[in-house]
Design a protein around this motif. Structure first.
Motif, mmCIF file in Angstrom:
data_model
loop_
_atom_site.group_PDB
_atom_site.id
_atom_site.type_symbol
_atom_site.label_atom_id
_atom_site.label_comp_id
_atom_site.label_asym_id
_atom_site.label_seq_id
_atom_site.Cartn_x
_atom_site.Cartn_y
_atom_site.Cartn_z
ATOM 1 N N THR A 46 -4.967 1.999 -7.924
ATOM 2 C CA THR A 46 -5.200 2.165 -6.712
ATOM 3 C C THR A 46 -6.490 3.147 -6.777
ATOM 4 O O THR A 46 -7.104 3.633 -7.338
ATOM 5 C CB THR A 46 -3.780 3.158 -6.390
ATOM 6 O OG1 THR A 46 -3.844 4.384 -7.301
ATOM 7 C CG2 THR A 46 -2.690 2.173 -6.630
ATOM 8 N N ASP A 50 -13.124 -2.265 -0.735
ATOM 9 C CA ASP A 50 -11.796 -1.285 -0.766
ATOM 10 C C ASP A 50 -12.360 0.136 -0.578
ATOM 11 O O ASP A 50 -11.655 0.824 0.648
ATOM 12 C CB ASP A 50 -11.395 -1.171 -2.225
ATOM 13 C CG ASP A 50 -10.319 -2.378 -2.668
ATOM 14 O OD1 ASP A 50 -9.924 -3.044 -1.632
ATOM 15 O OD2 ASP A 50 -10.301 -2.351 -3.728
ATOM 16 N N LYS A 76 -5.892 8.785 2.481
ATOM 17 C CA LYS A 76 -5.555 7.398 2.638
ATOM 18 C C LYS A 76 -5.424 6.952 1.228
ATOM 19 O O LYS A 76 -6.397 7.332 0.499
ATOM 20 C CB LYS A 76 -6.514 6.751 3.426
ATOM 21 C CG LYS A 76 -6.581 5.002 3.687
ATOM 22 C CD LYS A 76 -5.235 4.655 4.280
ATOM 23 C CE LYS A 76 -5.102 3.059 4.552
ATOM 24 N NZ LYS A 76 -3.977 2.687 5.129
ATOM 25 N N GLY A 107 -11.033 2.048 3.116
ATOM 26 C CA GLY A 107 -10.774 3.523 3.229
ATOM 27 C C GLY A 107 -11.580 4.337 3.966
ATOM 28 O O GLY A 107 -11.024 5.147 4.715
ATOM 29 N N LEU A 145 -5.003 3.320 -1.223
ATOM 30 C CA LEU A 145 -5.086 1.638 -1.129
ATOM 31 C C LEU A 145 -5.127 1.144 -2.488
ATOM 32 O O LEU A 145 -5.452 1.813 -3.491
ATOM 33 C CB LEU A 145 -6.425 1.211 -0.630
ATOM 34 C CG LEU A 145 -6.953 1.548 0.857
ATOM 35 C CD1 LEU A 145 -8.375 1.200 0.931
ATOM 36 C CD2 LEU A 145 -6.154 0.635 1.850
ATOM 37 N N GLU A 197 0.827 -1.207 -0.198
ATOM 38 C CA GLU A 197 0.260 0.032 0.198
ATOM 39 C C GLU A 197 0.748 1.321 0.131
ATOM 40 O O GLU A 197 0.653 2.303 0.683
ATOM 41 C CB GLU A 197 -0.905 -0.018 1.229
ATOM 42 C CG GLU A 197 -1.998 -1.123 1.413
ATOM 43 C CD GLU A 197 -2.796 -1.036 2.361
ATOM 44 O OE1 GLU A 197 -2.888 0.215 2.948
ATOM 45 O OE2 GLU A 197 -3.565 -1.928 2.824
#
Length: 510
Positions: free
Chosen positions: A144, A196, A161, A200, A163, A95
């Motif tokens: 991403t 996901d 953030k 996040g 991921l 990540e």
């Protein structure tokens, strides 16, 4: 049977049946490896090492590993089918280094790490001082996903953030995802991106992530993504994206709510806006980038290039938009290196030092062994192989040919451009002079080239702040490269690297 997995300091014991693929066993138990080829044994990124037990050597293993590595137990998980108890060492999908926006300037073209936090004042203090109205901006990229928590009241970016997009297990590019959805994996693709998003959102909204403050309930979520990611997220058919003539279906500004989108009661009645796209392969991420950069705010001629797997680009001639996309593939996501921009720089240096000719042929002994490079992000020793060079040549040629056709259609030249905006992580790190040296960018004044950073995320942040404004764009013409008779000739021509300028500064810092 038992599979023991060593991953960092962790040791997991998994149960499996004969006939199961090793990659599937790991995925079913929450251990995700990078598989940009969708598990076809092509990318070589799902390597594991056998510590105890054995796995047969496959043809794919022989293509990706040398004799010493095979003897040390390295295998591709996507091609491995264990038949006995086994112990392996694996490295999960990282990540790291996902491009966000600069928290100091609330959205300037600067990079932040994947876990970028507040820079001066703790979030707990900020929340106590000003409760605010909170929104979340999200950029769902093919590779991403980036999140920004924004205090809409005072326009402060409070937390960020990044991921990896878990859909990567179904392929690195849009075409692979569309194909997977058509093969019965649409629900799995949607669940992957939903998970996901929830992961996040939980990270940036929870008390643990905000200095001990209570969990924030967002007042608005804005999402920017390409057309395929949009269809997969909404559970819509990708059939119109699978074959010519392509059809984006409903691709306009979409208003929904968090529960309907995420199947999670924690987001019931939270309004969600998905930014509109333009064409089947020029989506809301590009529209968002236009919003962020003021692309059509004046009559200056501009070119926006998203140097990623889908090769989206837009040209504004002061009155009209011209858009297209080209299949650049995963080369700009790094190939054997961690960063595509680094690979482009290495190509330029090889050309300048005479270690590679204009056709992309590496000179002995590098043709067979590869050229050794210290990857700046990981610090690892990697090899830029002849196959890597060819993949980069294809991606460079596709992007340059597409941009050239946009300019030709608009009746202008690269010299007429006021600005060339490079979007995405690759564009942010790219050395403009080296990009021109390999032919990725036209030979223009380097001062005209702007590293825009994550323009998709920036545009989503801007829309959070000004969501009462209507998104208005000038007339738009889509250029379908497959229908352009000049594309193939340009594509072939741009696969040959240009001649060196009369005075080229040598740079051997790899």
């Amino acid at each position: 049977m038992e599979l023991h997995v060593l991953c960092g300091d962790d040791r997991n014991t998994l149960q499996f049946e004969t006939g199961q693929c090793l990659a599937d066993i790991l995925e079913e138990n929450g251990i995700e490896l990078t598989m940009s080829c969708g598990g076809a044994g092509i990318c070589g990124m799902c390597a594991v090492q056998v510590v105890e037990g054995s796995l047969p050597v496959t043809d794919a293993d022989k293509r990706h590993f040398g004799e010493n590595e095979l003897n040390q137990g390295f295998r591709l998980a996507c091609r491995a089918y264990p038949e006995t108890d086994l112990t392996i060492r694996a490295e999960e999908d990282p990540e790291a280094d996902i491009l966000l926006v600069d928290t100091e300037t609330n959205g300037s073209a600067n990079a932040a790490k994947a876990d970028a936090g507040q820079s001066t004042e703790s979030l707990k203090e900020m929340l106590r001082r000003d409760k605010g109205i909170f929104g979340v901006a999200i950029d769902i990229g093919t590779t991403t996903i980036a999140f920004s928590l924004v205090n809409i009241k005072n326009s402060t970016i409070m937390y960020q953030k990044g991921l990896p997009n878990s859909q990567r297990r179904y392929g690195s590019d849009v075409i692979s995802r569309v194909r997977a959805s058509m093969e019965g994996k649409a629900d799995a693709l949607r669940v992957a991106v939903q998970e996901d998003l929830l992961k996040g959102l939980d990270a940036i909204l929870s008390g643990d992530r905000t200095g001990g403050a209570e969990r924030i309930r967002p007042d608005h979520i804005v999402i920017a993504c390409n057309t395929a990611m949009r269809h997969l997220l909404l559970g819509e058919s990708c059939e119109g994206l699978a074959a010519y003539p392509f059809d984006a279906g409903e691709n306009g500004l979409t208003l929904t709510d968090g529960f309907r989108l995420l199947d999670d009661f924690g987001y019931i009645d939270v309004p969600v806006t998905i930014l509109p796209g333009l064409t089947p392969f020029v989506g809301g991420d590009i529209v968002s980038g236009m919003l962020a950069s003021g692309f059509c705010a004046d009559q200056k001629k501009k070119l926006l290039l998203d140097l990623g797997t889908n090769g989206e680009m837009a040209l504004y001639d002061g009155k009209k938009l011209y858009v297209t996309s080209t299949a650049a593939g995963p080369a700009f996501e790094g190939g054997s290196l961690s960063c595509g921009s680094e690979a482009v720089g290495v190509l330029a240096d090889l050309l300048n030092r005479g270690l590679m000719d204009e056709t992309g042929l590496l000179q002995p002994p590098f043709f067979e062994k590869g050229y050794p490079v210290i990857d700046k992000l990981s610090g690892k020793n990697v090899l830029l192989t002849q196959a890597d060079v060819r993949q980069l040549q294809l991606a460079i040629a596709a992007m340059r040919a597409g941009a050239s056709l946009l300019l030709k259609t608009a009746g202008i030249t690269a010299d007429d451009l006021a600005t060339i905006i490079l979007a995405g992580g690759m564009g942010f790190h790219l050395d403009a002079r080296k990009a021109m040296r390999v032919g990725l960018l036209p030979d223009v004044d380097p001062m005209k080239i702007l590293a825009g950073g994550n323009t998709s995320l920036k545009g989503a942040i801007r829309y959070l702040r000004t969501c009462d404004e209507e998104i208005t764009l000038p007339p738009c013409e889509e250029i379908v490269l497959a229908n352009e008779p000049d594309f193939n000739e340009l594509y072939v021509n741009y696969m040959t690297f240009p001649d060196a300028p009369d005075e080229e500064e040598e740079d051997t810092d790899f």
